[in-house]
Design a protein around this motif. Structure first.
Motif, PDB file in Angstrom:
ATOM      1  N   UNK A 190     -47.328 -15.424  22.836  1.00  0.00           N
ATOM      2  CA  UNK A 190     -47.301 -15.910  21.444  1.00  0.00           C
ATOM      3  C   UNK A 190     -46.297 -15.107  20.636  1.00  0.00           C
ATOM      4  N   UNK A 191     -46.248 -13.816  20.906  1.00  0.00           N
ATOM      5  CA  UNK A 191     -45.327 -12.920  20.224  1.00  0.00           C
ATOM      6  C   UNK A 191     -45.109 -11.714  21.131  1.00  0.00           C
ATOM      7  N   UNK A 192     -44.031 -10.992  20.916  1.00  0.00           N
ATOM      8  CA  UNK A 192     -43.764  -9.842  21.777  1.00  0.00           C
ATOM      9  C   UNK A 192     -44.861  -8.784  21.632  1.00  0.00           C
ATOM     10  N   UNK A 193     -45.367  -8.272  22.749  1.00  0.00           N
ATOM     11  CA  UNK A 193     -46.385  -7.215  22.654  1.00  0.00           C
ATOM     12  C   UNK A 193     -45.760  -5.934  22.110  1.00  0.00           C
ATOM     13  N   UNK A 194     -46.411  -5.361  21.130  1.00  0.00           N
ATOM     14  CA  UNK A 194     -45.882  -4.132  20.535  1.00  0.00           C
ATOM     15  C   UNK A 194     -46.999  -3.257  19.997  1.00  0.00           C
ATOM     16  N   UNK A 195     -48.185  -3.411  20.536  1.00  0.00           N
ATOM     17  CA  UNK A 195     -49.333  -2.727  19.968  1.00  0.00           C
ATOM     18  C   UNK A 195     -49.926  -1.722  20.936  1.00  0.00           C
ATOM     19  N   UNK A 196     -50.493  -0.690  20.369  1.00  0.00           N
ATOM     20  CA  UNK A 196     -51.179   0.322  21.167  1.00  0.00           C
ATOM     21  C   UNK A 196     -52.559  -0.171  21.594  1.00  0.00           C
ATOM     22  N   UNK A 197     -53.106  -1.145  20.863  1.00  0.00           N
ATOM     23  CA  UNK A 197     -54.444  -1.652  21.173  1.00  0.00           C
ATOM     24  C   UNK A 197     -54.577  -3.089  20.681  1.00  0.00           C
ATOM     25  N   UNK A 198     -55.612  -3.765  21.148  1.00  0.00           N
ATOM     26  CA  UNK A 198     -55.888  -5.122  20.663  1.00  0.00           C
ATOM     27  C   UNK A 198     -56.311  -5.087  19.195  1.00  0.00           C
ATOM     28  N   UNK A 199     -56.910  -4.002  18.752  1.00  0.00           N
ATOM     29  CA  UNK A 199     -57.242  -3.872  17.331  1.00  0.00           C
ATOM     30  C   UNK A 199     -55.960  -3.927  16.497  1.00  0.00           C
ATOM     31  N   UNK A 200     -54.913  -3.214  16.952  1.00  0.00           N
ATOM     32  CA  UNK A 200     -53.621  -3.248  16.255  1.00  0.00           C
ATOM     33  C   UNK A 200     -53.016  -4.659  16.296  1.00  0.00           C
ATOM     34  N   UNK A 201     -53.155  -5.340  17.432  1.00  0.00           N
ATOM     35  CA  UNK A 201     -52.655  -6.712  17.547  1.00  0.00           C
ATOM     36  C   UNK A 201     -53.377  -7.627  16.566  1.00  0.00           C
ATOM     37  N   UNK A 202     -54.700  -7.489  16.477  1.00  0.00           N
ATOM     38  CA  UNK A 202     -55.491  -8.318  15.555  1.00  0.00           C
ATOM     39  C   UNK A 202     -55.044  -8.105  14.120  1.00  0.00           C
ATOM     40  N   UNK A 203     -54.825  -6.854  13.751  1.00  0.00           N
ATOM     41  CA  UNK A 203     -54.377  -6.539  12.395  1.00  0.00           C
ATOM     42  C   UNK A 203     -53.008  -7.177  12.129  1.00  0.00           C
ATOM     43  N   UNK A 204     -52.069  -7.037  13.071  1.00  0.00           N
ATOM     44  CA  UNK A 204     -50.729  -7.589  12.897  1.00  0.00           C
ATOM     45  C   UNK A 204     -50.782  -9.108  12.795  1.00  0.00           C
ATOM     46  N   UNK A 205     -51.535  -9.766  13.682  1.00  0.00           N
ATOM     47  CA  UNK A 205     -51.630 -11.229  13.656  1.00  0.00           C
ATOM     48  C   UNK A 205     -52.187 -11.718  12.327  1.00  0.00           C
ATOM     49  N   UNK A 206     -53.164 -11.019  11.790  1.00  0.00           N
ATOM     50  CA  UNK A 206     -53.776 -11.452  10.535  1.00  0.00           C
ATOM     51  C   UNK A 206     -52.912 -11.123   9.320  1.00  0.00           C
ATOM     52  N   UNK A 207     -52.366  -9.934   9.288  1.00  0.00           N
ATOM     53  CA  UNK A 207     -51.709  -9.432   8.084  1.00  0.00           C
ATOM     54  C   UNK A 207     -50.197  -9.627   8.054  1.00  0.00           C
ATOM     55  N   UNK A 208     -49.521  -9.405   9.164  1.00  0.00           N
ATOM     56  CA  UNK A 208     -48.066  -9.293   9.148  1.00  0.00           C
ATOM     57  C   UNK A 208     -47.298 -10.349   9.936  1.00  0.00           C
ATOM     58  N   UNK A 209     -47.971 -11.180  10.688  1.00  0.00           N
ATOM     59  CA  UNK A 209     -47.262 -12.167  11.521  1.00  0.00           C
ATOM     60  C   UNK A 209     -46.377 -13.058  10.652  1.00  0.00           C
ATOM     61  N   UNK A 210     -45.144 -13.311  11.097  1.00  0.00           N
ATOM     62  CA  UNK A 210     -44.227 -14.143  10.314  1.00  0.00           C
ATOM     63  C   UNK A 210     -44.411 -15.643  10.569  1.00  0.00           C
ATOM     64  N   UNK A 211     -45.596 -16.020  11.046  1.00  0.00           N
ATOM     65  CA  UNK A 211     -45.919 -17.417  11.322  1.00  0.00           C
ATOM     66  C   UNK A 211     -47.346 -17.689  10.880  1.00  0.00           C
ATOM     67  N   UNK A 212     -47.631 -18.959  10.627  1.00  0.00           N
ATOM     68  CA  UNK A 212     -48.991 -19.358  10.307  1.00  0.00           C
ATOM     69  C   UNK A 212     -49.795 -19.485  11.588  1.00  0.00           C
ATOM     70  N   UNK A 213     -51.020 -19.003  11.562  1.00  0.00           N
ATOM     71  CA  UNK A 213     -51.892 -19.035  12.737  1.00  0.00           C
ATOM     72  C   UNK A 213     -53.279 -19.454  12.286  1.00  0.00           C
ATOM     73  N   UNK A 214     -53.755 -20.544  12.871  1.00  0.00           N
ATOM     74  CA  UNK A 214     -55.048 -21.124  12.529  1.00  0.00           C
ATOM     75  C   UNK A 214     -55.843 -21.359  13.797  1.00  0.00           C
ATOM     76  N   UNK A 215     -57.162 -21.389  13.677  1.00  0.00           N
ATOM     77  CA  UNK A 215     -58.009 -21.772  14.807  1.00  0.00           C
ATOM     78  C   UNK A 215     -59.235 -22.485  14.280  1.00  0.00           C
ATOM     79  N   UNK A 216     -59.683 -23.475  15.052  1.00  0.00           N
ATOM     80  CA  UNK A 216     -60.944 -24.130  14.727  1.00  0.00           C
ATOM     81  C   UNK A 216     -61.845 -24.076  15.952  1.00  0.00           C
ATOM     82  N   UNK A 217     -63.137 -24.212  15.692  1.00  0.00           N
ATOM     83  CA  UNK A 217     -64.127 -24.153  16.761  1.00  0.00           C
ATOM     84  C   UNK A 217     -64.292 -25.491  17.442  1.00  0.00           C
ATOM     85  N   UNK A 218     -65.455 -25.660  18.029  1.00  0.00           N
ATOM     86  CA  UNK A 218     -65.778 -26.862  18.793  1.00  0.00           C
ATOM     87  C   UNK A 218     -66.643 -27.795  17.944  1.00  0.00           C
TER      88      UNK A 218
END
Length: 160
Positions: A33-61
């Motif tokens: 989805x994006x280049x890996x650049x994080x020390x942890x998945x927690x850091x990835x989650x923060x980046x995806x939510x706060x800093x990602x330069x794209x819109x990211x949405x998800x819906x359930x079932x």
């Protein structure tokens, strides 16, 4: 808006959800989805939510899937806060005139696991329409291969 998703679904923005987003995208599309650049998945989650330069949405079932995730970029584009997005039926992101187009795209993802290259009109909270472009949508698959919902990334957006 805080730096991490608030409310009872805060876990959706956590490390486990980031892993689900990233691993499902890679498994189904063959691309990260994006280049890996994080020390942890927690850091990835923060980046995806706060800093990602794209819109990211998800819906359930379910028969009328509701949003379970919307990053900051998506919140700005659609003009909804986290609290307003979460639980809202995802079909409401498109106007009634564009439901069939949206439904066909979602159905294609359901049949094939992912779809690429979509563009479509979407509706803001105030009712204004805007284009989302360069959209990839994919199924969210847990490690056992069970479908947990669908996610979409849009890399370009503009007014009509």
């Amino acid at each position: 808006m805080s730096d991490s998703p608030p409310g009872p679904l805060a876990a959706a923005g956590g490390a486990a959800f980031a892993e689900l987003l990233l691993s499902s995208h890679l498994a189904l599309t063959g691309r990260p989805l994006c280049p890996p650049r994080w020390a942890s998945m927690h850091d990835a989650a923060h980046w995806l939510y706060t800093d990602a330069p794209f819109g990211l949405l998800a819906h359930g079932m379910g028969p009328d899937p509701a949003f379970i995730y919307a990053n900051r970029t998506a919140q700005r584009c659609f003009q909804y806060s986290w609290e307003e997005f979460i639980g809202m039926p995802s079909r409401l992101s498109a106007s009634p005139l564009h439901q069939e187009d949206r439904h066909a795209f979602v159905r294609s993802v359901h049949e094939h696991g992912f779809a690429d290259g979509y563009s479509g009109l979407r509706r803001t909270k105030s009712g204004e329409e805007f284009w989302i472009k360069d959209v990839t949508m994919w199924d969210l698959l847990d490690p056992e291969g069970n479908r947990r919902g669908q996610a979409a990334v849009f890399r370009d957006w503009r007014g009509p």
